[in-house]
Design a protein around this motif. Structure first.
Motif, mmCIF file in Angstrom:
data_model
loop_
_atom_site.group_PDB
_atom_site.id
_atom_site.type_symbol
_atom_site.label_atom_id
_atom_site.label_comp_id
_atom_site.label_asym_id
_atom_site.label_seq_id
_atom_site.Cartn_x
_atom_site.Cartn_y
_atom_site.Cartn_z
ATOM 1 N N GLU A 470 38.834 37.619 30.695
ATOM 2 C CA GLU A 470 37.881 38.217 31.628
ATOM 3 C C GLU A 470 36.682 38.809 30.890
ATOM 4 O O GLU A 470 35.534 38.693 31.341
ATOM 5 C CB GLU A 470 38.593 39.282 32.469
ATOM 6 N N ASN A 471 36.951 39.422 29.752
ATOM 7 C CA ASN A 471 35.845 39.976 28.948
ATOM 8 C C ASN A 471 34.912 38.869 28.453
ATOM 9 O O ASN A 471 33.690 39.042 28.411
ATOM 10 C CB ASN A 471 36.403 40.765 27.767
ATOM 11 N N GLU A 472 35.501 37.730 28.075
ATOM 12 C CA GLU A 472 34.669 36.606 27.640
ATOM 13 C C GLU A 472 33.822 36.068 28.797
ATOM 14 O O GLU A 472 32.645 35.742 28.636
ATOM 15 C CB GLU A 472 35.546 35.488 27.069
ATOM 16 N N LEU A 473 34.422 35.977 29.974
ATOM 17 C CA LEU A 473 33.681 35.513 31.141
ATOM 18 C C LEU A 473 32.500 36.425 31.446
ATOM 19 O O LEU A 473 31.403 35.976 31.796
ATOM 20 C CB LEU A 473 34.605 35.435 32.356
ATOM 21 N N LEU A 474 32.704 37.730 31.281
ATOM 22 C CA LEU A 474 31.642 38.695 31.576
ATOM 23 C C LEU A 474 30.496 38.619 30.569
ATOM 24 O O LEU A 474 29.418 39.177 30.811
ATOM 25 C CB LEU A 474 32.222 40.109 31.616
ATOM 26 N N ASN A 475 30.717 37.932 29.462
ATOM 27 C CA ASN A 475 29.633 37.740 28.493
ATOM 28 C C ASN A 475 28.616 36.709 28.969
ATOM 29 O O ASN A 475 27.518 36.622 28.412
ATOM 30 C CB ASN A 475 30.199 37.306 27.129
ATOM 31 N N ILE A 487 48.191 29.956 36.938
ATOM 32 C CA ILE A 487 48.637 28.999 37.955
ATOM 33 C C ILE A 487 49.839 28.233 37.408
ATOM 34 O O ILE A 487 49.749 27.610 36.345
ATOM 35 C CB ILE A 487 47.513 28.014 38.319
ATOM 36 N N PRO A 488 50.995 28.286 38.088
ATOM 37 C CA PRO A 488 52.216 27.678 37.540
ATOM 38 C C PRO A 488 52.108 26.165 37.386
ATOM 39 O O PRO A 488 51.657 25.462 38.289
ATOM 40 C CB PRO A 488 53.295 28.061 38.562
ATOM 41 N N ARG A 489 52.506 25.691 36.209
ATOM 42 C CA ARG A 489 52.586 24.267 35.900
ATOM 43 C C ARG A 489 53.887 24.023 35.136
ATOM 44 O O ARG A 489 54.603 24.963 34.792
ATOM 45 C CB ARG A 489 51.383 23.827 35.047
ATOM 46 N N ASP A 490 54.183 22.768 34.814
ATOM 47 C CA ASP A 490 55.445 22.454 34.137
ATOM 48 C C ASP A 490 55.543 23.077 32.752
ATOM 49 O O ASP A 490 56.636 23.357 32.255
ATOM 50 C CB ASP A 490 55.622 20.938 34.017
ATOM 51 N N ASP A 491 54.404 23.294 32.079
ATOM 52 C CA ASP A 491 54.433 23.843 30.721
ATOM 53 C C ASP A 491 54.059 25.322 30.685
ATOM 54 O O ASP A 491 53.612 25.835 29.680
ATOM 55 C CB ASP A 491 53.497 23.048 29.802
ATOM 56 N N GLY A 492 54.252 26.008 31.787
ATOM 57 C CA GLY A 492 53.948 27.440 31.844
ATOM 58 C C GLY A 492 52.917 27.716 32.915
ATOM 59 O O GLY A 492 52.926 27.110 33.988
ATOM 60 N N HIS A 493 51.999 28.642 32.625
ATOM 61 C CA HIS A 493 50.938 28.995 33.562
ATOM 62 C C HIS A 493 49.583 28.639 32.964
ATOM 63 O O HIS A 493 49.299 28.991 31.825
ATOM 64 C CB HIS A 493 50.987 30.491 33.886
ATOM 65 N N HIS A 494 48.746 27.944 33.740
ATOM 66 C CA HIS A 494 47.410 27.586 33.292
ATOM 67 C C HIS A 494 46.417 28.636 33.770
ATOM 68 O O HIS A 494 46.377 28.962 34.966
ATOM 69 C CB HIS A 494 47.013 26.217 33.842
ATOM 70 N N PRO A 495 45.590 29.190 32.867
ATOM 71 C CA PRO A 495 44.618 30.201 33.274
ATOM 72 C C PRO A 495 43.550 29.632 34.203
ATOM 73 O O PRO A 495 43.020 28.535 33.969
ATOM 74 C CB PRO A 495 43.988 30.645 31.943
ATOM 75 N N MET A 496 43.248 30.378 35.257
ATOM 76 C CA MET A 496 42.149 30.040 36.154
ATOM 77 C C MET A 496 41.205 31.237 36.234
ATOM 78 O O MET A 496 41.653 32.373 36.390
ATOM 79 C CB MET A 496 42.647 29.697 37.556
ATOM 80 N N GLY A 497 39.905 30.971 36.140
ATOM 81 C CA GLY A 497 38.914 32.022 36.256
ATOM 82 C C GLY A 497 38.357 32.099 37.665
ATOM 83 O O GLY A 497 37.836 31.106 38.185
ATOM 84 N N LEU A 498 38.468 33.274 38.310
ATOM 85 C CA LEU A 498 37.888 33.517 39.627
ATOM 86 C C LEU A 498 36.658 34.392 39.415
ATOM 87 O O LEU A 498 36.769 35.515 38.896
ATOM 88 C CB LEU A 498 38.904 34.204 40.538
ATOM 89 N N VAL A 499 35.501 33.880 39.771
ATOM 90 C CA VAL A 499 34.239 34.483 39.351
ATOM 91 C C VAL A 499 33.340 34.806 40.537
ATOM 92 O O VAL A 499 33.151 33.976 41.439
ATOM 93 C CB VAL A 499 33.495 33.526 38.385
ATOM 94 N N VAL A 500 32.802 36.030 40.544
ATOM 95 C CA VAL A 500 31.730 36.415 41.451
ATOM 96 C C VAL A 500 30.439 36.380 40.639
ATOM 97 O O VAL A 500 30.342 37.002 39.575
ATOM 98 C CB VAL A 500 31.950 37.830 42.021
ATOM 99 N N LEU A 501 29.416 35.628 41.144
ATOM 100 C CA LEU A 501 28.178 35.451 40.393
ATOM 101 C C LEU A 501 27.167 36.557 40.681
ATOM 102 O O LEU A 501 27.146 37.137 41.770
ATOM 103 C CB LEU A 501 27.547 34.100 40.736
ATOM 104 N N ASN A 502 26.338 36.836 39.694
ATOM 105 C CA ASN A 502 25.191 37.714 39.894
ATOM 106 C C ASN A 502 24.182 37.038 40.820
ATOM 107 O O ASN A 502 24.047 35.806 40.818
ATOM 108 C CB ASN A 502 24.519 38.035 38.557
#
Length: 558
Positions: A470-475, A487-502
């Protein structure tokens, strides 16, 4: 009146507290003394084999190298409580400093050579080791990190170096090696190993694990109340002795240290694999006939995708999936691919030095539970020496059979705390460790893990800390608010970024995803992509309603 399982000695009180018997044999030795004694006992057995080259190493040779390394460490004034760090992939000498550190009563705290400079900076600054044993290719980054944190740690190189001491110097004969004995640890609750794990803050924490916990959990795995004679007869028929174990985790992971300790105790052989390859794994099974195979979900998936039906797999009697859960579909595929194998079940946490629940093949009742197709997704039954309660997250009330809630536990295996950091918020007011996992259990006390309360989640066994992403996204100048969910997948959880734009910015979701890809390690990429949202739901106290956002994604509402 208390309830009692028909298949074990597990009991439950009227207030839904689950209790197990005391550990079968109370630990009396430190890790160092245990390893030293058993390496001498099994001195003629093969301790490890380099899977790629076939080079073999007996316990006698391994003990000699570990003893010499311990003495050379003492010559450098390494003493009780000092931290030694390993930063290496697997090879025949990788375990030597680990063992030697336990011989002299110091503490091992390993990192992984794949870590980013930022991760190494934080972890090394946390434990501030006196010596770092590492690979030649990791030296430049370690030198830079040590300068940044103003730490004068000695770098020892596995291989050649013109600047730093080579590990071969630690293997030279020592005047005091004859008659050497490990340092005696009076209090087995003293910290032996520091393992790292991520929490909700996003900053990895050093988890302090005791000698008692390591040896005690090993006893839990090895000993049983109801010996499975059928399984042992199968072992005599199909496997080569001493038993051989195939696994791929480095000593950064708790599972690697546990496998090392267990193999030394039993005099078994470990196959040393530097990297994983789904095709090569079948070659190792064909060549070395391992009886025990341990893999992460992503390794299982890759191995099954490269299945070779001509390989004789009758030797594999125990197949365990570690690190994170795997879908029922793949569990069934493992059973089909390895028909002679017991499909191990287990769930644990680093904070308790390993298993909280398990089903092991050498226990008759565990095998009966495992044979029930309705229980294929269970993570096992409670282990000895631990008490359990499942707490409703809304009311705080302890719940019973088939009711979901957060698992909390009490045990002598629980960590001594976080290294140089407060751990009080990890426990509730009654002293129970809050696991952060949502579970339920059935009438046989078989547990099932449903979800995680913790914000951190796992991808391929690695913890992903949302706050860091999240800190990287805010950069990015276009990003106003960022929330990362798994987000659950067969090899664990895949990160998803939910973003509100300026306001006023025009950018694509793919551009934001690419922005992160260029700034984080490969395993932390936003594999589930980026989605733009209009706003972020908050609690009355202003905290992000992360679980609600994740649920909206899973339901297709985002």
């Amino acid at each position: 009146m208390a309830n009692q399982s028909t298949s074990s000695k597990i009991t439950m009180s009227e207030d839904n507290i689950i209790n197990t018997p005391n550990i079968a044999i109370e630990p009396t030795q430190s890790m160092g003394t245990f390893m030293f004694t058993n390496m001498k006992k099994h001195k003629n057995n093969i301790a490890q084999i380099d899977a790629k080259t076939g080079q073999k190493d007996t316990f006698e040779k391994l003990l000699q190298r570990s003893t010499r390394t311990a003495l050379h460490m003492l010559d450098r004034k390494i003493s009780r409580g000092d931290v030694i760090t390993l930063c290496t992939r697997n090879h025949l000498n990788a375990v030597v400093p680990y063992i030697a550190t336990q011989f002299i009563g110091a503490v091992i705290g390993s990192i992984d050579p794949s870590f980013s400079p930022q991760e190494m900076n934080h972890l090394l600054n946390t434990v501030r080791p006196k010596i770092i044993f590492t690979l030649p290719e990791s030296v430049p980054i370690l030198e830079k990190v040590l300068q940044e944190i103003s730490l004068d740690a000695e770098i020892i190189v596995f291989g050649q170096s013109n600047k730093h001491t080579e590990f071969s110097a630690f293997l030279k004969p020592h005047a005091r090696e004859e008659g050497f004995e490990p340092v005696k640890i009076e209090n087995l609750q003293d910290t032996a190993v520091v393992h790292f794990s991520s929490g909700t803050t996003g900053l990895p924490k050093g988890i302090c694990l005791s000698h008692y916990a390591f040896v005690g959990q090993m006893i839990n795995v090895r000993l049983t109340d109801y010996p499975n004679e059928a399984y042992m007869k199968k072992a005599v028929k199909y496997i080569c002795f001493p038993m051989t174990h195939l696994g791929y985790t480095s000593l950064y992971w708790l599972s690697a240290g546990a496998m090392l300790l267990g193999s030394i105790g039993d005099g078994h052989c470990r196959l040393v694999c530097e990297t994983f390859d789904g095709k090569e794994a079948w070659n190792y099974i064909q060549k070395y006939k391992p009886c025990f195979v341990m893999m992460t979900p992503v390794q299982v998936i890759e191995m099954l995708a490269n299945r070779r039906k001509e390989v004789d797999v009758q030797c594999v009697l125990n197949f365990s999936v570690i690190g994170s859960s795997i879908s029922k579909e793949y569990l069934l595929q493992i059973q089909e691919a390895f028909p002679n194998a017991y499909l191990g079940a287990g769930y644990g946490q680093t904070e308790v030095c390993g298993p909280l629940t398990m089903l092991v093949p050498n226990d008759k009742h565990h095998a009966e539970l495992r044979a029930n197709p309705e229980k294929i997704e269970t993570v096992g039954v409670p282990v000895r020496g631990t008490s359990y309660k499942v707490v409703d997250t809304a009311t705080g009330k302890t719940v019973g059979f088939k009711q979901r809630g957060e698992l909390r536990i009490k045990s002598k295996f629980i960590m001594n705390g976080y290294y140089n950091r407060d751990s009080s918020d990890t426990f509730d007011l009654d002293g129970w460790l809050k696991t952060g996992d949502i579970v339920y259990y059935d009438e046989d006390f078989c547990f099932y893990v449903i979800d995680r309360i913790k914000e951190a989640f796992k991808y391929q066994g690695w913890f992903i800390a949302p706050a860091l992403l999240e800190n990287e996204l805010l950069n990015h100048p276009a990003v106003k608010i960022a929330v990362v969910v798994g987000i659950p997948r067969d090899d664990g959880h895949h990160p998803m970024g939910l973003v509100v734009l300026n306001d006023g910015f025009r950018v694509s979701e793919e551009e934001i995803e690419k922005f992160i890809e260029e700034r984080v390690p490969e395993r932390q990429r936003l594999r589930a992509g980026v989605k733009f949202i209009d706003s972020v739901p908050l609690t009355v106290t202003g905290k992000v309603m992360r679980r609600e956002l994740k649920q909206m994604v899973l339901e297709g509402k985002i």
